[in-house]
Design a protein around this motif. Structure first.
Motif, PDB file in Angstrom:
ATOM      1  N   SER A  79     -20.786 -51.693  -3.902  1.00  0.00           N
ATOM      2  CA  SER A  79     -20.647 -52.506  -5.105  1.00  0.00           C
ATOM      3  C   SER A  79     -20.280 -51.620  -6.290  1.00  0.00           C
ATOM      4  CB  SER A  79     -21.959 -53.246  -5.399  1.00  0.00           C
ATOM      5  OG  SER A  79     -21.859 -54.005  -6.593  1.00  0.00           O
ATOM      6  N   THR A  80     -19.278 -52.040  -7.065  1.00  0.00           N
ATOM      7  CA  THR A  80     -18.851 -51.292  -8.239  1.00  0.00           C
ATOM      8  C   THR A  80     -18.891 -52.195  -9.469  1.00  0.00           C
ATOM      9  OG1 THR A  80     -16.486 -51.815  -8.282  1.00  0.00           O
ATOM     10  CG2 THR A  80     -17.206 -50.133  -6.710  1.00  0.00           C
ATOM     11  N   SER A  81     -18.771 -51.557 -10.629  1.00  0.00           N
ATOM     12  CA  SER A  81     -18.794 -52.315 -11.875  1.00  0.00           C
ATOM     13  C   SER A  81     -17.399 -52.628 -12.382  1.00  0.00           C
ATOM     14  CB  SER A  81     -19.571 -51.531 -12.941  1.00  0.00           C
ATOM     15  OG  SER A  81     -19.555 -52.193 -14.181  1.00  0.00           O
ATOM     16  N   THR A  82     -16.450 -51.729 -12.132  1.00  0.00           N
ATOM     17  CA  THR A  82     -15.117 -51.876 -12.712  1.00  0.00           C
ATOM     18  C   THR A  82     -14.060 -52.144 -11.654  1.00  0.00           C
ATOM     19  OG1 THR A  82     -14.661 -49.498 -12.558  1.00  0.00           O
ATOM     20  CG2 THR A  82     -15.710 -50.304 -14.587  1.00  0.00           C
ATOM     21  N   ILE A  83     -13.010 -52.853 -12.071  1.00  0.00           N
ATOM     22  CA  ILE A  83     -11.867 -53.111 -11.188  1.00  0.00           C
ATOM     23  C   ILE A  83     -11.188 -51.795 -10.830  1.00  0.00           C
ATOM     24  CG2 ILE A  83      -9.583 -54.177 -11.091  1.00  0.00           C
ATOM     25  CD1 ILE A  83     -10.670 -56.457 -12.790  1.00  0.00           C
ATOM     26  N   LEU A 238     -27.367 -52.009   4.368  1.00  0.00           N
ATOM     27  CA  LEU A 238     -27.188 -50.877   3.459  1.00  0.00           C
ATOM     28  C   LEU A 238     -26.216 -51.286   2.361  1.00  0.00           C
ATOM     29  CD1 LEU A 238     -27.411 -47.808   2.710  1.00  0.00           C
ATOM     30  CD2 LEU A 238     -25.475 -47.415   4.265  1.00  0.00           C
ATOM     31  N   VAL A 239     -26.602 -51.030   1.103  1.00  0.00           N
ATOM     32  CA  VAL A 239     -25.709 -51.276  -0.016  1.00  0.00           C
ATOM     33  C   VAL A 239     -25.610 -50.005  -0.847  1.00  0.00           C
ATOM     34  CG1 VAL A 239     -27.587 -52.250  -1.432  1.00  0.00           C
ATOM     35  CG2 VAL A 239     -25.210 -52.729  -2.025  1.00  0.00           C
ATOM     36  N   ILE A 240     -24.381 -49.616  -1.158  1.00  0.00           N
ATOM     37  CA  ILE A 240     -24.120 -48.494  -2.041  1.00  0.00           C
ATOM     38  C   ILE A 240     -23.747 -49.080  -3.398  1.00  0.00           C
ATOM     39  CG2 ILE A 240     -22.799 -46.384  -2.417  1.00  0.00           C
ATOM     40  CD1 ILE A 240     -24.160 -46.239   0.238  1.00  0.00           C
ATOM     41  N   ILE A 241     -24.511 -48.767  -4.422  1.00  0.00           N
ATOM     42  CA  ILE A 241     -24.252 -49.299  -5.763  1.00  0.00           C
ATOM     43  C   ILE A 241     -23.690 -48.169  -6.614  1.00  0.00           C
ATOM     44  CG2 ILE A 241     -25.249 -50.418  -7.785  1.00  0.00           C
ATOM     45  CD1 ILE A 241     -27.450 -51.518  -5.933  1.00  0.00           C
ATOM     46  N   ASP A 242     -22.369 -48.121  -6.703  1.00  0.00           N
ATOM     47  CA  ASP A 242     -21.710 -47.129  -7.552  1.00  0.00           C
ATOM     48  C   ASP A 242     -21.660 -47.681  -8.980  1.00  0.00           C
ATOM     49  OD1 ASP A 242     -20.313 -44.918  -8.449  1.00  0.00           O
ATOM     50  OD2 ASP A 242     -18.831 -44.964  -6.839  1.00  0.00           O
ATOM     51  N   GLU A 243     -21.485 -46.775  -9.949  1.00  0.00           N
ATOM     52  CA  GLU A 243     -21.556 -47.162 -11.365  1.00  0.00           C
ATOM     53  C   GLU A 243     -22.868 -47.916 -11.625  1.00  0.00           C
ATOM     54  OE1 GLU A 243     -16.939 -47.672 -12.612  1.00  0.00           O
ATOM     55  OE2 GLU A 243     -17.734 -49.263 -11.328  1.00  0.00           O
ATOM     56  N   ALA A 244     -23.941 -47.372 -11.053  1.00  0.00           N
ATOM     57  CA  ALA A 244     -25.247 -48.044 -11.108  1.00  0.00           C
ATOM     58  C   ALA A 244     -25.817 -48.099 -12.510  1.00  0.00           C
ATOM     59  CB  ALA A 244     -26.228 -47.339 -10.170  1.00  0.00           C
ATOM     60  N   GLY A 406     -35.887 -55.018  -1.756  1.00  0.00           N
ATOM     61  CA  GLY A 406     -36.827 -55.479  -0.756  1.00  0.00           C
ATOM     62  C   GLY A 406     -36.178 -55.943   0.529  1.00  0.00           C
ATOM     63  N   ALA A 407     -34.845 -56.105   0.514  1.00  0.00           N
ATOM     64  CA  ALA A 407     -34.151 -56.683   1.668  1.00  0.00           C
ATOM     65  C   ALA A 407     -33.304 -55.684   2.440  1.00  0.00           C
ATOM     66  CB  ALA A 407     -33.266 -57.839   1.192  1.00  0.00           C
ATOM     67  N   ARG A 408     -32.982 -54.539   1.824  1.00  0.00           N
ATOM     68  CA  ARG A 408     -32.082 -53.580   2.470  1.00  0.00           C
ATOM     69  C   ARG A 408     -32.242 -52.224   1.810  1.00  0.00           C
ATOM     70  NH1 ARG A 408     -29.784 -57.439  -0.215  1.00  0.00           N
ATOM     71  NH2 ARG A 408     -29.250 -58.520   1.703  1.00  0.00           N
ATOM     72  N   THR A 409     -31.664 -51.208   2.425  1.00  0.00           N
ATOM     73  CA  THR A 409     -31.671 -49.875   1.842  1.00  0.00           C
ATOM     74  C   THR A 409     -30.563 -49.789   0.796  1.00  0.00           C
ATOM     75  OG1 THR A 409     -32.450 -48.916   3.907  1.00  0.00           O
ATOM     76  CG2 THR A 409     -31.479 -47.409   2.305  1.00  0.00           C
ATOM     77  N   ALA A 410     -30.887 -49.216  -0.355  1.00  0.00           N
ATOM     78  CA  ALA A 410     -29.912 -49.117  -1.434  1.00  0.00           C
ATOM     79  C   ALA A 410     -29.738 -47.668  -1.857  1.00  0.00           C
ATOM     80  CB  ALA A 410     -30.360 -49.956  -2.632  1.00  0.00           C
ATOM     81  N   VAL A 411     -28.492 -47.304  -2.092  1.00  0.00           N
ATOM     82  CA  VAL A 411     -28.156 -46.016  -2.690  1.00  0.00           C
ATOM     83  C   VAL A 411     -27.486 -46.306  -4.022  1.00  0.00           C
ATOM     84  CG1 VAL A 411     -26.745 -43.933  -2.509  1.00  0.00           C
ATOM     85  CG2 VAL A 411     -27.870 -44.858  -0.473  1.00  0.00           C
ATOM     86  N   LEU A 412     -28.075 -45.815  -5.102  1.00  0.00           N
ATOM     87  CA  LEU A 412     -27.539 -46.041  -6.435  1.00  0.00           C
ATOM     88  C   LEU A 412     -26.978 -44.726  -6.963  1.00  0.00           C
ATOM     89  CD1 LEU A 412     -30.771 -47.468  -6.470  1.00  0.00           C
ATOM     90  CD2 LEU A 412     -29.415 -48.856  -8.038  1.00  0.00           C
ATOM     91  N   THR A 413     -25.753 -44.768  -7.467  1.00  0.00           N
ATOM     92  CA  THR A 413     -25.146 -43.518  -7.913  1.00  0.00           C
ATOM     93  C   THR A 413     -24.279 -43.734  -9.140  1.00  0.00           C
ATOM     94  OG1 THR A 413     -23.859 -41.600  -7.212  1.00  0.00           O
ATOM     95  CG2 THR A 413     -23.129 -43.739  -6.406  1.00  0.00           C
ATOM     96  N   SER A 414     -24.126 -42.679  -9.908  1.00  0.00           N
ATOM     97  CA  SER A 414     -23.305 -42.683 -11.113  1.00  0.00           C
ATOM     98  C   SER A 414     -23.291 -41.265 -11.649  1.00  0.00           C
ATOM     99  CB  SER A 414     -23.877 -43.644 -12.166  1.00  0.00           C
ATOM    100  OG  SER A 414     -23.226 -43.485 -13.410  1.00  0.00           O
ATOM    101  N   ALA A 415     -22.381 -41.006 -12.568  1.00  0.00           N
ATOM    102  CA  ALA A 415     -22.403 -39.724 -13.267  1.00  0.00           C
ATOM    103  C   ALA A 415     -23.509 -39.697 -14.300  1.00  0.00           C
ATOM    104  CB  ALA A 415     -21.050 -39.474 -13.938  1.00  0.00           C
ATOM    105  N   THR A 416     -24.086 -40.865 -14.612  1.00  0.00           N
ATOM    106  CA  THR A 416     -25.120 -40.960 -15.644  1.00  0.00           C
ATOM    107  C   THR A 416     -26.274 -41.815 -15.148  1.00  0.00           C
ATOM    108  OG1 THR A 416     -23.372 -40.890 -17.320  1.00  0.00           O
ATOM    109  CG2 THR A 416     -25.570 -41.523 -18.052  1.00  0.00           C
ATOM    110  N   LEU A 417     -27.329 -41.175 -14.664  1.00  0.00           N
ATOM    111  CA  LEU A 417     -28.528 -41.903 -14.242  1.00  0.00           C
ATOM    112  C   LEU A 417     -29.794 -41.304 -14.834  1.00  0.00           C
ATOM    113  CD1 LEU A 417     -27.978 -42.745 -10.439  1.00  0.00           C
ATOM    114  CD2 LEU A 417     -27.524 -44.168 -12.444  1.00  0.00           C
ATOM    115  N   ALA A 418     -29.811 -39.995 -15.040  1.00  0.00           N
ATOM    116  CA  ALA A 418     -31.004 -39.324 -15.574  1.00  0.00           C
ATOM    117  C   ALA A 418     -30.914 -39.296 -17.093  1.00  0.00           C
ATOM    118  CB  ALA A 418     -31.113 -37.909 -15.013  1.00  0.00           C
ATOM    119  N   LEU A 419     -31.731 -40.083 -17.756  1.00  0.00           N
ATOM    120  CA  LEU A 419     -31.734 -40.158 -19.205  1.00  0.00           C
ATOM    121  C   LEU A 419     -32.939 -39.409 -19.751  1.00  0.00           C
ATOM    122  CD1 LEU A 419     -30.744 -43.904 -19.658  1.00  0.00           C
ATOM    123  CD2 LEU A 419     -29.267 -41.892 -19.538  1.00  0.00           C
ATOM    124  N   GLY A 420     -32.676 -38.513 -20.692  1.00  0.00           N
ATOM    125  CA  GLY A 420     -33.759 -37.689 -21.200  1.00  0.00           C
ATOM    126  C   GLY A 420     -34.305 -36.761 -20.140  1.00  0.00           C
TER     127      GLY A 420
END
Length: 717
Positions: A79-83, A238-244, A406-420
């Motif tokens: 899954s992505t955020s942008t076209i 399994l779902v890969i969430i890019d631009e998480a 709760g329903a599947r394994t998820a991998v969330l990724t982005s260049a920006t996830l760690a804030l502070g």
């Protein structure tokens, strides 16, 4: 989803094969990420991965995902955020990767793209025509004729396209024209009843997705799949969430409902020929009553239900319910009648359910509410937006936790996830248990007490207490929750400290409310002149961007492009092709510009991008945190600002040889008590508050532009 032994090559071996075949170079961060994704698949633990630009994260998650799909004969959803990223995956990354891995895997992996039904042409609507709709203010004959021409072009295109996918139509058409040839999922008759069901573009896309190893979709459809009772996406574990980083905003948008006089009027017209005239007229009268109320209602958040709205909304609700009752249950009839009944019922249900949701949102005490309601639009006047009531969830964390994690394994990724310096601010918004394993970036040891913005309770507090700053429909997670997740920051191959400067304009006065001050404009002018153009200006509002553009056009000799002067894509292309030019704009440029090389060597941010004080959703979320004893400013506003700042400053380095300056002309980033949290969310640039050092560095870069060899990596400062 524990894995059994396999005869397939290992993830490392497949990654090596893919990198060699694609002509790339193996990167440490990419290898670490691929291993971590494989471990997540093997153990079933969720994973959040921050992977800086240049890491090659798409390959790092696609290789283990494809291996898993082939081994298990299952489907993986990406899954992505942008076209733009969807296109990159479907048109470039996946075709090359599938061909590269075919021999090693024993067959060529298959992939497909899947979007919401409204993104595809509806052949039945093409054949029968769209239902009669209200004019929506299109009294301008030129506007009406333009829509007519677009619809004619769509009818011609329907006989040529193989996919019916709106994004493949170039140039595109207006939303109004597209609505004439498409249907929503709720309006669809269904493949078995529709005369065009066997040729349906949306059904073909779904069938293709069901056969694919990898299905690429968007966050909106992922949200729809989670929110609705019936399944939209293929069965997947399994779902890969890019631009998480954008997940919560996209899901919130899908979960937001609106009520307008126009949609009520349309609903009344749709059922006018199917029920007694008196019943339909009652709904039309209720729409007129709501129109009068909305015309007098100021825009903004509604904490209490105004007396006149308390009468108008129930009147619409009851009239819509009467129409639904009169329509009766679904029945087998002529297709034309069935279509008309389906369209009427769909919109009536939307009107009725939105009224119910709006009214119910005001029932709990303020601190316990799950939804926020606000009025938007500009009543009166030609060309203004129609007044609208909107209702949105204060949080989607509970829904994401139950329906996605709760329903599947998820991998969330982005260049920006760690804030502070912590994954926890975003993890809390996703519904993952706070202070989870590996919540801090790096070694997976956790972020310790108090590292993130938090809610003021410290890292050692019980999870349920620490999550109480979020208003969710589902109960907050507790220590007994079984959701387990890990986090990893694989860094970036870019040498930010050597190739980039973060300039904090500490000497400037704090920003005010009356536009850009003269000192800021002088500072901006001196920076642009030192850089020889080559500037991307990121502004907090369109008003500020236009003010800056107008001022600098009189002060400097370089071309100043401003968002709104032309299509954004064309402006970005012009900016990229002319190194002497500057491009000023607002929100979409913070995340959507990819201009490597000498055309972009200075990124200017006019002020810290906190949400507007009158933003109804963000202000309500902040208040909810504070009502439960948390720090609303840090949990909501600072997190929002940190995310945008990180995305905006990320425009500077798009390749390993890019060099330049990020200049933040808001002195609060150097002086405020929350400044450390914001700065810790940015790439590790070399920092300075000395304007002379910065101008000298920009002048050197301008002199060297176009002459330094690729990969020289010379220090910008």
């Amino acid at each position: 989803m524990p894995e059994t032994s396999s005869t397939l090559p290992t993830v490392r071996e497949l990654l090596t094969t893919a990198v060699a075949s694609l002509g790339g170079t193996e990167r440490d961060g990419q290898v670490r990420m691929a291993d971590a994704v494989h471990d997540a698949i093997r153990t079933g633990e969720h994973l959040a991965v921050q992977a800086g630009t240049g890491t090659g994260k798409s390959l790092a998650y696609l290789v283990p995902a494809i291996r898993h799909a082939v081994e298990r004969d299952s489907t993986v959803v990406v899954s992505t955020s942008t076209i733009a990223l969807q296109r990159q995956l479907v048109d470039r990354d996946l075709p090359k990767l599938s061909a590269a891995l075919a021999e090693s895997l024993g067959r060529e992996p298959e992939f497909a793209i899947l979007k919401g039904r409204g993104n595809y042409l509806c052949l039945h609507r093409i054949d029968t025509g769209a239902p009669e709709e209200p004019d929506d203010g299109l009294f301008d004959p030129f506007a009406a004729s333009r829509v007519g021409r677009e619809v004619s072009r769509l009818h011609e295109w329907a006989g040529q396209t193989l996919t019916g996918d709106r994004d493949e139509l170039v140039p595109g058409v207006s939303d109004r024209a597209w609505r004439q040839v498409s249907v929503s999922a709720r309006e669809c008759l269904g493949a078995t009843r529709c005369p065009s069901g066997t040729d349906c573009f949306a059904e073909h896309a779904r069938a293709e997705a069901g056969r694919a190893d990898v299905v690429v979709t968007n966050h909106a459809l992922l949200a729809i799949d989670a929110l609705q009772e019936h399944q939209v996406l293929p069965e997947h574990g399994l779902v890969i969430i890019d631009e998480a980083h954008d997940l919560v905003d996209r899901v919130t948008s899908v979960a937001t409902a609106e009520l307008t006089s126009a949609m009520i009027t349309t609903a009344a017209k749709r059922c006018g020929r199917l029920v007694d005239a008196e019943i339909a007229d009652r709904l039309m009268e209720a729409a007129d009553g709501l129109t009068m109320v909305l015309d007098d209602l100021p825009a903004g958040r509604l904490d209490t239900l105004p007396e006149n709205l308390a009468g108008a909304v129930p009147a619409v609700r009851d009239a819509a319910h009467a129409c639904l009752t009169a329509l009766g249950t679904e029945r087998k009839e002529e297709i034309s009648e069935e279509t008309a009944r389906k369209l009427a019922r769909t919109l009536l249900e939307e009107v009725h359910d939105t009224c119910v949701r709006i009214l119910e949102s005001f029932e709990p005490p303020l601190a316990e509410r799950r939804d926020v309601v606000w009025s938007s639009g500009e009543p009166g006047g030609e060309g203004r937006r129609a007044p609208t009531l909107r209702v949105a969830p204060l949080s989607v964390a509970g829904m994401l936790r139950d329906r996605v994690f709760g329903a599947r394994t998820a991998v969330l990724t982005s260049a920006t996830l760690a804030l502070g310096g912590s994954f926890e601010p975003l993890a809390r918004r996703w519904g993952l248990p706070p202070a989870g394993p590996g919540a801090g970036p790096g070694d997976g040891s956790g972020d310790g007490p108090g590292n993130g913005p938090g809610d003021g309770s410290g890292g050692s507090a019980p999870r349920a207490a620490r999550d109480s700053g979020t208003a969710t429909e589902v109960a907050a997670p507790t220590d007994s929750d079984r959701i387990s997740w890990n986090a990893l920051d694989v860094g970036s191959p870019f040498d930010h400290a050597r190739n980039g400067i973060l300039y904090l304009a500490k000497h400037l006065p704090p920003p005010g409310r009356d536009g850009l001050g003269e000192q800021l404009l002088d500072e901006l002018t001196s920076l642009v002149e030192a850089a020889g153009g080559r500037t991307l200006g990121l502004f907090s509002s369109m008003r500020a961007a236009k003010q800056a553009a107008e001022a600098l056009r009189e002060r400097v000799e370089y071309p100043i492009l401003c968002q709104g002067d032309d299509a954004t894509g064309l402006l970005v292309n012009s900016f990229s092709e002319d190194p002497a030019s500057c491009l000023f704009g607002t929100l979409s440029l913070w995340q959507g510009v990819d201009v490597p090389g000498d055309s972009l060597q200075l990124v200017v941010v006019d002020r810290i991008p906190f949400p507007r004080p009158d933003d109804p959703v963000q202000s309500a979320r902040q208040r909810a945190v504070e009502a439960r004893g948390g720090n609303g400013f840090l949990t909501v506003s600072a997190t929002h600002a940190a995310l945008l700042l990180a995305q905006g400053t990320g425009r500077l380095h798009r390749t390993s040889t890019d060099r330049g300056v990020v200049a933040v002309l808001d002195s609060r980033l150097a002086t405020a008590r929350y400044a450390g949290f914001l700065r810790a969310s940015l790439p590790p640039f070399w920092q300075t508050t000395d304007p002379e050092v910065v101008r000298a560095a920009l002048r050197r870069l301008d002199e060297q532009a176009g002459t330094r060899p690729a990969g020289s990596g010379t220090e910008a400062g």
